[in-house]
Design a protein around this motif. Structure first.
Motif, PDB file in Angstrom:
ATOM      1  N   LEU A  63       0.908  -1.215   0.152  1.00  0.00           N
ATOM      2  CA  LEU A  63      -0.049   0.116  -0.053  1.00  0.00           C
ATOM      3  C   LEU A  63       0.988   1.376  -0.035  1.00  0.00           C
ATOM      4  N   SER A  64       2.014   1.143   0.455  1.00  0.00           N
ATOM      5  CA  SER A  64       3.085   2.323   0.624  1.00  0.00           C
ATOM      6  C   SER A  64       4.294   1.621   0.836  1.00  0.00           C
ATOM      7  N   LYS A  65       5.370   2.445   1.024  1.00  0.00           N
ATOM      8  CA  LYS A  65       6.818   1.957   1.297  1.00  0.00           C
ATOM      9  C   LYS A  65       6.727   1.303   2.671  1.00  0.00           C
ATOM     10  N   ARG A  66       6.140   1.451   3.446  1.00  0.00           N
ATOM     11  CA  ARG A  66       5.859   0.962   4.841  1.00  0.00           C
ATOM     12  C   ARG A  66       5.007  -0.070   5.234  1.00  0.00           C
ATOM     13  N   THR A  67       3.913   0.126   4.538  1.00  0.00           N
ATOM     14  CA  THR A  67       2.659  -0.807   4.731  1.00  0.00           C
ATOM     15  C   THR A  67       2.318  -1.821   3.486  1.00  0.00           C
ATOM     16  N   PHE A  68       2.177  -3.084   4.085  1.00  0.00           N
ATOM     17  CA  PHE A  68       1.714  -3.922   2.885  1.00  0.00           C
ATOM     18  C   PHE A  68       0.539  -4.930   3.445  1.00  0.00           C
ATOM     19  N   LEU A  69      -0.367  -5.377   2.506  1.00  0.00           N
ATOM     20  CA  LEU A  69      -1.092  -6.745   2.931  1.00  0.00           C
ATOM     21  C   LEU A  69      -0.550  -7.813   2.405  1.00  0.00           C
ATOM     22  N   TYR A  70      -0.922  -9.050   3.138  1.00  0.00           N
ATOM     23  CA  TYR A  70      -0.321 -10.352   2.671  1.00  0.00           C
ATOM     24  C   TYR A  70      -1.411 -11.378   2.788  1.00  0.00           C
ATOM     25  N   GLY A  71      -1.201 -12.589   2.213  1.00  0.00           N
ATOM     26  CA  GLY A  71      -1.912 -13.760   2.341  1.00  0.00           C
ATOM     27  C   GLY A  71      -1.106 -14.913   2.108  1.00  0.00           C
ATOM     28  N   THR A  72      -1.399 -16.020   2.770  1.00  0.00           N
ATOM     29  CA  THR A  72      -0.748 -17.191   2.673  1.00  0.00           C
ATOM     30  C   THR A  72      -1.472 -18.302   2.761  1.00  0.00           C
ATOM     31  N   VAL A  73      -1.459 -19.347   2.000  1.00  0.00           N
ATOM     32  CA  VAL A  73      -2.216 -20.672   2.105  1.00  0.00           C
ATOM     33  C   VAL A  73      -1.200 -21.857   2.048  1.00  0.00           C
ATOM     34  N   ALA A  74      -1.081 -22.818   2.845  1.00  0.00           N
ATOM     35  CA  ALA A  74      -0.295 -24.044   2.954  1.00  0.00           C
ATOM     36  C   ALA A  74      -0.963 -25.410   3.159  1.00  0.00           C
ATOM     37  N   TYR A  75      -0.752 -26.222   2.477  1.00  0.00           N
ATOM     38  CA  TYR A  75      -1.163 -27.560   2.609  1.00  0.00           C
ATOM     39  C   TYR A  75       0.080 -28.610   2.856  1.00  0.00           C
ATOM     40  N   LEU A  76      -0.078 -29.466   4.123  1.00  0.00           N
ATOM     41  CA  LEU A  76       0.917 -30.291   4.434  1.00  0.00           C
ATOM     42  C   LEU A  76       0.476 -31.753   4.380  1.00  0.00           C
ATOM     43  N   ARG A  77       1.396 -32.642   3.826  1.00  0.00           N
ATOM     44  CA  ARG A  77       1.191 -34.096   3.755  1.00  0.00           C
ATOM     45  C   ARG A  77       2.265 -34.796   4.644  1.00  0.00           C
ATOM     46  N   ASN A  78       1.865 -35.661   5.610  1.00  0.00           N
ATOM     47  CA  ASN A  78       2.615 -36.228   6.560  1.00  0.00           C
ATOM     48  C   ASN A  78       2.671 -37.845   6.057  1.00  0.00           C
ATOM     49  N   SER A  79       3.843 -38.344   6.086  1.00  0.00           N
ATOM     50  CA  SER A  79       3.801 -39.915   6.284  1.00  0.00           C
ATOM     51  C   SER A  79       3.090 -40.540   7.494  1.00  0.00           C
ATOM     52  N   SER A  80       3.070 -41.902   7.404  1.00  0.00           N
ATOM     53  CA  SER A  80       2.329 -42.526   8.561  1.00  0.00           C
ATOM     54  C   SER A  80       2.754 -42.067   9.940  1.00  0.00           C
ATOM     55  N   HIS A  81       3.756 -41.894  10.141  1.00  0.00           N
ATOM     56  CA  HIS A  81       4.128 -41.674  11.385  1.00  0.00           C
ATOM     57  C   HIS A  81       4.831 -40.350  11.798  1.00  0.00           C
ATOM     58  N   ALA A  82       4.632 -39.560  10.916  1.00  0.00           N
ATOM     59  CA  ALA A  82       4.900 -37.943  10.791  1.00  0.00           C
ATOM     60  C   ALA A  82       3.655 -37.359  11.254  1.00  0.00           C
ATOM     61  N   ASN A  83       4.007 -36.093  12.199  1.00  0.00           N
ATOM     62  CA  ASN A  83       2.769 -35.288  12.685  1.00  0.00           C
ATOM     63  C   ASN A  83       3.317 -33.832  12.535  1.00  0.00           C
ATOM     64  N   PHE A  84       4.027 -33.295  11.516  1.00  0.00           N
ATOM     65  CA  PHE A  84       4.530 -32.027  11.438  1.00  0.00           C
ATOM     66  C   PHE A  84       3.272 -31.237  11.307  1.00  0.00           C
ATOM     67  N   SER A  85       3.573 -29.898  11.391  1.00  0.00           N
ATOM     68  CA  SER A  85       2.322 -29.108  11.343  1.00  0.00           C
ATOM     69  C   SER A  85       2.786 -27.824  10.065  1.00  0.00           C
ATOM     70  N   VAL A  86       1.873 -27.033   9.671  1.00  0.00           N
ATOM     71  CA  VAL A  86       2.228 -26.147   8.636  1.00  0.00           C
ATOM     72  C   VAL A  86       2.814 -25.087   9.568  1.00  0.00           C
ATOM     73  N   PHE A  87       2.625 -24.906  10.855  1.00  0.00           N
ATOM     74  CA  PHE A  87       3.324 -23.984  11.613  1.00  0.00           C
ATOM     75  C   PHE A  87       4.598 -24.741  12.242  1.00  0.00           C
ATOM     76  N   ALA A  88       5.397 -23.716  12.909  1.00  0.00           N
ATOM     77  CA  ALA A  88       6.637 -24.314  13.362  1.00  0.00           C
ATOM     78  C   ALA A  88       6.404 -24.637  14.712  1.00  0.00           C
ATOM     79  N   THR A  89       5.521 -25.795  15.146  1.00  0.00           N
ATOM     80  CA  THR A  89       5.469 -25.960  16.503  1.00  0.00           C
ATOM     81  C   THR A  89       6.197 -27.147  17.156  1.00  0.00           C
ATOM     82  N   PRO A  90       6.949 -27.014  18.115  1.00  0.00           N
ATOM     83  CA  PRO A  90       7.905 -27.813  18.767  1.00  0.00           C
ATOM     84  C   PRO A  90       7.162 -29.110  19.197  1.00  0.00           C
TER      85      PRO A  90
END
Length: 368
Positions: free
Chosen positions: A315-342
């Motif tokens: 919108l200006s040199k200092r201000t902007f709008l954003y949008g993000t969409v994500a899809y994650l596929r885990n293998s049978s034993h994995a439970n990763f999240s799209v966010f960086a959760t311990p």
């Protein structure tokens, strides 16, 4: 925002030494928006969907003060005090007054810069520039559970000048404990260190990083919290596109026997910027955890793939709008999240093992 040195001294009620500052800058950024996440494990054997107001999805909100004093002959004194903010509840990062940066140093045009204090760990300082999502909430940090966006205390750092396009950065974080040289304070990192070599040119950039992040007991006990890291990344600029790719290997040789102690992380993405206002980014991230079982704090052998599409509009040199969409596929034993959760976080955003997950957020960032 630039402040006259005398004004800054009055506002900060600082010592007389502040009056000698050539300049003091108050700076920061404020990020807020709305977030969607599905398939969140609810602790009862099922999953739930979450809608929330969130701050810091595109980038951490922060407030900082930095200053420089010209000492003559190309020598400059400097400082930086910076804390993370959560604008949705008004708290600061981790209960610290300055959670991200708190250091003082000297910079010389010929010999480089030395600084001492708290700072971003060397991979956090170095990876974002090669991440297509610039370490947003969904980014290269997602599939490594935040391993590459940590901060460490008791740092001594050196940044070289640029020679023929090359520069070097080194960091050494003391544990500061008498019980063991590699040990750290409870709930903090032990002795940690790293070195980074970068080449910049108008057409491409290449960076290599080796670092060691130890747990409070001075050990490499978990691939995503206390481990050795080997990173190489590249950026290539072609017309209105920037293409970015990287490979990282994590090794934690002190992991308890039988648990997975290594992982390999890859990504590739591109940003298209047709004009100065609008940009679109698409990227894919992949993690492969080596052989071994898991427990509450350690990921078992498995793999996951994360696909991300994001956009920004200035919108200006200092201000902007954003949008993000994500899809994650885990293998049978994995439970990763799209966010960086311990893995052992509470609350947690991870799905059940083997489940996919979709996340999205929109918001606004203002820099000052």
């Amino acid at each position: 925002m630039k402040l006259r040195a005398s004004t800054a001294a009055v506002l900060l009620a600082a010592t007389p030494a502040v009056y000698a500052q050539t300049s003091v800058t108050l700076y920061g950024r404020v990020d807020g928006g709305l977030e969607y996440l599905n398939h969140v494990a609810n602790g009862s054997g099922g999953t739930s969907t979450r809608w929330s107001a969130e701050g810091g999805d595109w980038g951490t909100s922060m407030l900082g003060l930095k200053g420089v004093e010209d000492l003559g002959g190309g020598l400059t004194a400097l400082f930086d005090l910076e804390t993370a903010l959560q604008i949705m509840n008004g708290t600061t990062g981790g209960g610290r007054m300055f959670s991200r940066r708190a250091y003082v140093g000297l910079s010389d045009e010929r010999w480089g810069r030395v600084q001492m204090g708290r700072n971003l760990f060397i991979d956090s300082d170095g990876v974002w520039e090669f991440d297509p999502l610039v370490q947003q909430a969904v980014s290269s940090a997602s599939l490594v559970r935040g391993r590459n966006w940590q901060q460490t205390s008791n740092n001594v750092e050196y940044h070289s000048p640029v020679f023929g396009g090359f520069d070097v950065q080194g960091q050494y974080a003391f544990g500061n404990q008498s019980r063991g040289f590699n040990d750290g304070a409870p709930d903090d990192f032990g002795r940690s260190d790293g070195i980074m070599l970068t080449y910049h040119s108008p057409l491409f950039d290449v960076r290599g990083i080796y670092d060691e992040l130890r747990d409070p007991n001075g050990r490499f006990s978990n691939i995503f919290t206390a481990s050795r890291e080997y990173f190489v990344g590249a950026n290539v600029r072609v017309s209105k596109f920037k293409i970015q790719g990287a490979y990282t290997h994590y090794a934690a040789p002190d992991t308890p026997a039988g648990l997975a102690d290594s992982a390999d992380h890859y990504w590739l993405g591109a940003t298209y910027e047709p004009n100065q206002r609008w940009a679109v980014t698409a990227a894919g991230f992949y993690i492969k955890v080596g052989e071994g079982a898991g427990d509450a704090a350690h990921d078992p052998s498995g793999h996951a793939t994360l696909y991300v599409l994001g956009t920004t509009y200035n919108l200006s040199k200092r201000t902007f709008l954003y949008g993000t969409v994500a899809y994650l596929r885990n293998s049978s034993h994995a439970n990763f999240s799209v966010f960086a959760t311990p893995r052992d976080a509470n609350p947690n955003t991870s799905p059940l093992a083997g489940e996919s997950q979709t996340g999205a957020y929109v918001g606004m960032m203002h820099n000052f």
